[in-house]
Write a protein that holds these residues in place. Structure first.
Motif, PDB file in Angstrom:
ATOM      1  N   ARG A   1       0.858  -1.186   0.000  1.00 35.91           N
ATOM      2  CA  ARG A   1       0.000   0.000   0.000  1.00 35.91           C
ATOM      3  C   ARG A   1       0.891   1.231   0.000  1.00 35.91           C
ATOM      4  O   ARG A   1       1.671   1.434   0.920  1.00 35.91           O
ATOM      5  CB  ARG A   1      -0.907   0.014   1.229  1.00 35.91           C
ATOM      6  N   LEU A   2       0.726   2.039  -1.012  1.00 33.71           N
ATOM      7  CA  LEU A   2       1.535   3.238  -1.168  1.00 33.71           C
ATOM      8  C   LEU A   2       0.606   4.445  -1.020  1.00 33.71           C
ATOM      9  O   LEU A   2      -0.460   4.480  -1.626  1.00 33.71           O
ATOM     10  CB  LEU A   2       2.206   3.262  -2.548  1.00 33.71           C
ATOM     11  N   ARG A   3       1.065   5.422  -0.242  1.00 27.91           N
ATOM     12  CA  ARG A   3       0.220   6.575   0.050  1.00 27.91           C
ATOM     13  C   ARG A   3       0.787   7.854  -0.540  1.00 27.91           C
ATOM     14  O   ARG A   3       2.001   8.042  -0.591  1.00 27.91           O
ATOM     15  CB  ARG A   3       0.045   6.743   1.562  1.00 27.91           C
ATOM     16  N   CYS A   4      -0.102   8.727  -0.961  1.00 29.83           N
ATOM     17  CA  CYS A   4       0.301   9.998  -1.543  1.00 29.83           C
ATOM     18  C   CYS A   4      -0.616  11.099  -1.046  1.00 29.83           C
ATOM     19  O   CYS A   4      -1.832  11.036  -1.226  1.00 29.83           O
ATOM     20  CB  CYS A   4       0.237   9.930  -3.068  1.00 29.83           C
ATOM     21  N   SER A   5      -0.020  12.107  -0.426  1.00 30.33           N
ATOM     22  CA  SER A   5      -0.776  13.292  -0.022  1.00 30.33           C
ATOM     23  C   SER A   5      -0.407  14.428  -0.961  1.00 30.33           C
ATOM     24  O   SER A   5       0.752  14.852  -0.996  1.00 30.33           O
ATOM     25  CB  SER A   5      -0.458  13.665   1.428  1.00 30.33           C
ATOM     26  N   PRO A   6      -1.354  14.929  -1.737  1.00 29.61           N
ATOM     27  CA  PRO A   6      -1.024  15.993  -2.699  1.00 29.61           C
ATOM     28  C   PRO A   6      -0.707  17.301  -1.992  1.00 29.61           C
ATOM     29  O   PRO A   6      -0.922  17.448  -0.794  1.00 29.61           O
ATOM     30  CB  PRO A   6      -2.303  16.104  -3.534  1.00 29.61           C
ATOM     31  N   MET A   7      -0.195  18.227  -2.762  1.00 27.25           N
ATOM     32  CA  MET A   7       0.078  19.555  -2.228  1.00 27.25           C
ATOM     33  C   MET A   7      -1.247  20.182  -1.786  1.00 27.25           C
ATOM     34  O   MET A   7      -2.308  19.888  -2.337  1.00 27.25           O
ATOM     35  CB  MET A   7       0.742  20.431  -3.282  1.00 27.25           C
ATOM     36  N   LYS A   8      -1.152  21.062  -0.826  1.00 33.10           N
ATOM     37  CA  LYS A   8      -2.340  21.728  -0.302  1.00 33.10           C
ATOM     38  C   LYS A   8      -3.046  22.461  -1.435  1.00 33.10           C
ATOM     39  O   LYS A   8      -2.419  23.184  -2.223  1.00 33.10           O
ATOM     40  CB  LYS A   8      -1.940  22.717   0.795  1.00 33.10           C
ATOM     41  N   GLY A   9      -4.341  22.235  -1.534  1.00 36.77           N
ATOM     42  CA  GLY A   9      -5.116  22.907  -2.569  1.00 36.77           C
ATOM     43  C   GLY A   9      -5.179  22.145  -3.885  1.00 36.77           C
ATOM     44  O   GLY A   9      -5.907  22.532  -4.790  1.00 36.77           O
ATOM     45  N   HIS A  10      -4.410  21.062  -3.992  1.00 44.17           N
ATOM     46  CA  HIS A  10      -4.443  20.259  -5.217  1.00 44.17           C
ATOM     47  C   HIS A  10      -5.466  19.142  -5.071  1.00 44.17           C
ATOM     48  O   HIS A  10      -5.520  18.466  -4.040  1.00 44.17           O
ATOM     49  CB  HIS A  10      -3.064  19.637  -5.491  1.00 44.17           C
ATOM     50  N   SER A  11      -6.239  18.948  -6.130  1.00 47.71           N
ATOM     51  CA  SER A  11      -7.269  17.911  -6.075  1.00 47.71           C
ATOM     52  C   SER A  11      -7.111  16.873  -7.178  1.00 47.71           C
ATOM     53  O   SER A  11      -8.011  16.063  -7.403  1.00 47.71           O
ATOM     54  CB  SER A  11      -8.660  18.554  -6.163  1.00 47.71           C
ATOM     55  N   HIS A  12      -5.978  16.924  -7.891  1.00 44.36           N
ATOM     56  CA  HIS A  12      -5.734  15.982  -8.993  1.00 44.36           C
ATOM     57  C   HIS A  12      -4.443  15.221  -8.683  1.00 44.36           C
ATOM     58  O   HIS A  12      -3.418  15.833  -8.364  1.00 44.36           O
ATOM     59  CB  HIS A  12      -5.598  16.726 -10.320  1.00 44.36           C
TER      60      HIS A  12
END
Lengths: 116, 114
Positions: free
Chosen positions: A20-31
């Motif tokens: 399981r690999l997790r990714c938190s996008p930059m703040k304000g990014h939804s893509h």
């Protein structure tokens, strides 16, 4: 403003286990985009997600791989029953919006998966 | 075709010299061409990008030259420095309703000798 975060940075799994690999996008990014990089190769597109939606999964292997980006929390790339060929670096990238010709994708540091 | 071909695979340049990396694409629908720089153990970082309505873009020591008719574009690094030693990837994308997924070249490993 924190950049794209991925965890874990390194993951070791035995054949047949799940990754399981997790990714938190930059703040304000939804893509969110996921790419895979095999040793000594370029990055290959896997899947593109928006919140709660898979938009394009044309680069994702048909079996064992799945991805999600829930309303709350990070995007997750899940690999079931891993095999040695899954060993690679997995990068996610985020962009602020869709609608511009030059929407920059910002990459995370990657998760390096090793399958023993 | 979605392929982007990049050359050379590796490049050694003396400090102060010019590094040139070339890419060719097949899909004429591509409309965005970024270059990424990647250091070992790190994710790719956007260096410079160009759209096909211009033939050249310069940012500091980095220049993209774009030839739409030949379907080729190149990165020039002027006054190359040891700190430029990294792997460089060209990429292309086609803007459509399904997003901006990037198609990457195979990468060029640049070494700048002091």
């Amino acid at each position: 403003n924190a950049g794209v975060m991925q965890n874990p940075r390194h993951l070791v799994r035995r054949r047949g286990q799940e990754a399981r690999l997790r990714c938190s996008p930059m703040k304000g990014h939804s893509h969110v985009y996921w790419y895979r990089q095999l040793p000594e190769e370029g990055l290959k597109f896997m899947v593109y997600l928006q919140k709660e939606n898979i938009i394009d999964e044309s680069g994702m292997p048909k079996e064992r791989f799945s991805a999600e980006f829930p309303k709350e929390g990070p995007s997750i790339l899940r690999i079931q029953q891993v095999v040695r060929g899954d060993s690679a670096a997995y990068f996610c990238a985020s962009s602020p919006r869709w609608g511009g010709l030059t929407d920059t994708q910002y990459f995370g540091p990657g998760t390096r998966l090793t399958v023993l | 075709q979605q392929q982007v071909k990049q050359s050379p695979q590796s490049l050694i340049v003396q400090k102060g010299g010019i590094s040139i990396i070339n890419c060719a694409y097949e899909n004429t629908a591509f409309d965005y061409f970024p270059w990424y720089q990647q250091f070992p153990g790190k994710g790719p970082a956007l260096l410079i990008a160009i759209r096909p309505d211009v033939s050249e873009k310069k940012e500091g020591r980095f220049t993209i030259s774009f030839n739409k008719s030949a379907k080729q574009f190149s990165l020039h690094i002027m006054d190359s420095q040891p700190g430029d030693s990294a792997t460089y990837f060209c990429a292309a994308s086609r803007h459509n309703n399904a997003g901006n997924m990037l198609t990457f070249g195979g990468g060029t490993r640049l070494m700048v000798k002091p």
